[in-house]
Each structure stands twice: as structure tokens, then as C-alpha cells.
Design an enzyme around this catalytic site. Sequence first.
Site, PDB file in Angstrom:
ATOM      1  N   ASN A   1       2.541  -4.333   0.061  1.00 19.75           N
ATOM      2  CA  ASN A   1       2.042  -3.051  -0.443  1.00 19.75           C
ATOM      3  C   ASN A   1       2.615  -2.730  -1.817  1.00 19.75           C
ATOM      4  O   ASN A   1       2.367  -1.657  -2.349  1.00 19.75           O
ATOM      5  CB  ASN A   1       2.386  -1.916   0.527  1.00 19.75           C
ATOM      6  CG  ASN A   1       3.856  -1.529   0.484  1.00 19.75           C
ATOM      7  OD1 ASN A   1       4.728  -2.391   0.279  1.00 19.75           O
ATOM      8  ND2 ASN A   1       4.143  -0.256   0.677  1.00 19.75           N
TER       9      ASN A   1
ATOM     10  N   SER B   1      -5.649   8.693  -2.002  1.00 21.58           N
ATOM     11  CA  SER B   1      -4.255   8.266  -2.038  1.00 21.58           C
ATOM     12  C   SER B   1      -3.339   9.369  -2.571  1.00 21.58           C
ATOM     13  O   SER B   1      -3.620   9.992  -3.599  1.00 21.58           O
ATOM     14  CB  SER B   1      -4.101   7.015  -2.904  1.00 21.58           C
ATOM     15  OG  SER B   1      -2.725   6.689  -3.048  1.00 21.58           O
TER      16      SER B   1
ATOM     17  N   LYS C   1      -3.841  -5.573   0.582  1.00 17.98           N
ATOM     18  CA  LYS C   1      -2.467  -5.981   0.852  1.00 17.98           C
ATOM     19  C   LYS C   1      -2.318  -7.482   1.075  1.00 17.98           C
ATOM     20  O   LYS C   1      -1.289  -8.068   0.713  1.00 17.98           O
ATOM     21  CB  LYS C   1      -1.903  -5.204   2.043  1.00 17.98           C
ATOM     22  CG  LYS C   1      -1.738  -3.717   1.769  1.00 17.98           C
ATOM     23  CD  LYS C   1      -1.085  -2.997   2.939  1.00 17.98           C
ATOM     24  CE  LYS C   1      -0.914  -1.520   2.638  1.00 17.98           C
ATOM     25  NZ  LYS C   1      -0.209  -0.815   3.743  1.00 17.98           N
TER      26      LYS C   1
ATOM     27  N   GLY D   1      -2.200  -1.016  19.343  1.00 20.21           N
ATOM     28  CA  GLY D   1      -2.936  -1.594  18.229  1.00 20.21           C
ATOM     29  C   GLY D   1      -2.218  -2.773  17.639  1.00 20.21           C
ATOM     30  O   GLY D   1      -0.980  -2.826  17.601  1.00 20.21           O
TER      31      GLY D   1
END
Length: 283
Positions: free
Chosen positions: A98, A26, A77, A137
Amino acid sequence: MGADGGPVGPEGPRSAAVLGHPVDHSLSPVLHGAAYRALGLAGWTYERIDCDEAMLPAVVDDSPGHRIGYSVTMPGKFAALEHASVVSERARIVGSANTLVRRNGGWFADCTDVDGVTGALAAFGDLPASPSAVVLGVGGTARPVLAGLADMGATQVVLASRRDNSGPAADCGRELGLEVTTVLLGDASLPAAIADADVLVNTVPEPGIRELVDLVSRSHRLFDVLYDPWPTAAGAVAAAAGIPVVGGDVMLLNQAFGQVELFTGLPAPRDEMAAALAEALGR
């Protein structure tokens, strides 16, 4: 916590963290750390906490008193949204959060991923006022993408999926006021839809997108939510064809602006955060 129950102001040491599994990759600490330094928030810290969706409620409930908020990446999430005591309308529609911010003895959930999408789309600089889009997607990222497109004035979106599983994403888009058409990735109509659209958005992870890069060459603009390594397979094809490309790093940066403002109550230092991210990515 402020007297109005909102985020704590800049006085006194505070902390925030990113929750995810895995979380070592991250870049949120880079972005938030740069923001705190630029804002002069002495004593403010930001850390990574490896935490999956099952662990998230306990981690959040056991937060130290100085913890003002959390950035949440996958797979947490959905759990973050469920665990919050107050939820923003856009997080409710998107179905994930988030961002968690301590408020009124509980936790407020938001989805600044939507801001990330609008920031990325705005980076093209020449999108029409009501852009049409094709989204490749239908996973968790597709829904914030749809919300961002709606915020940018889009009214028509084509959702393309590998299997007939686009229902939840399509329902989200329709609740946002979008006219949603669903097709399979192998549908013969998809190349023409991409050629007709103002922007193609890719949310398909690699290596899956490598099988679909021939579709990219038909687009007028590509927003690829992926960013590392760069260029992505889709980004490389677009760049070679002279098609304008915006990567997921722009989304990452713009979603962090909203988080910093929710955590600190101060305007995000955008230039400093952008410079820190560019340095971290070696760009």
C-alpha cells in the site's frame, strides 16, 4: 533523495499522492495534509490520482522529480508490489503493497496496512499477550490482518470464508508462524470458535456481512476493517450487545502514520492526524 538513498528530508517542496480506482473517496489527502502542516513542511503537497492496476506502472514511472511516494489503495496493491525494485519482507509475505517510496532511483514497496492492524488491535487496550482470533473473509485485507495478529503475538487463527478459497490467505498465515484453521462461514463449528476467540475480525464488505451479524453477538471484541458509513452492520450489532468495537478508521489512521514517516523521514504527528480524520468523518 537523501545521501543514504532513503526518503528526502524536510527541505524543499515535495509531493506525494494516493493511487486508486475509484479514488475520490480516499481520506489519505486529509491525513497526509494534516501531517505536513503539523511538521511545518512548507510546499509539500498530496493529491489523488485515479489509477487502476494496469495504469499503475506507467503512472509511477512518469512520476515528477518532486514526487517522493505513493499511497496505494485497491485495486493497485498487487501491481505496486510487482513494480517495486525493493520490497519489504512483510509486503512480500502479505503479497501486496500500500506504499511506494522513491529510493536509489527506484521504488521501495511496503505494507503499512500491517501497522494499521496492530494499531487497531492495540486500541482495545486489554487484548492478551497471545490473542486468539477468528477472521471473517479471506480477500486482500485478510492477509495484512493475519500479519498484524502475528505481530501482536497471536499463534492461532480461524479463517472463515464463504467458498473454499482460503488457501492463499491460509498459506500467508502459516508463513507468518500462525496455526491456521479454515472453515466455511456456514460451518456449524464457527459460532463456538468465535465465542472462544479473544477477537473477531471482520473483513467481509457490506452488504455481505449483513447476512452474518448473528455471529458478531458471540464475540468478545470486534475489529471491523470497514468504517464508512459508521456504525457498520457488524459494529451496530456489537455496540448494541455491549461488545467493544474498533473500526477501520483506526486502521486507516495507523497505516498512515507509517507512510508519513517513510515519506518524510520524520515522526508522524499522530494527534494532529487523528484530529483531522475525526473531523473529516464527522465524529
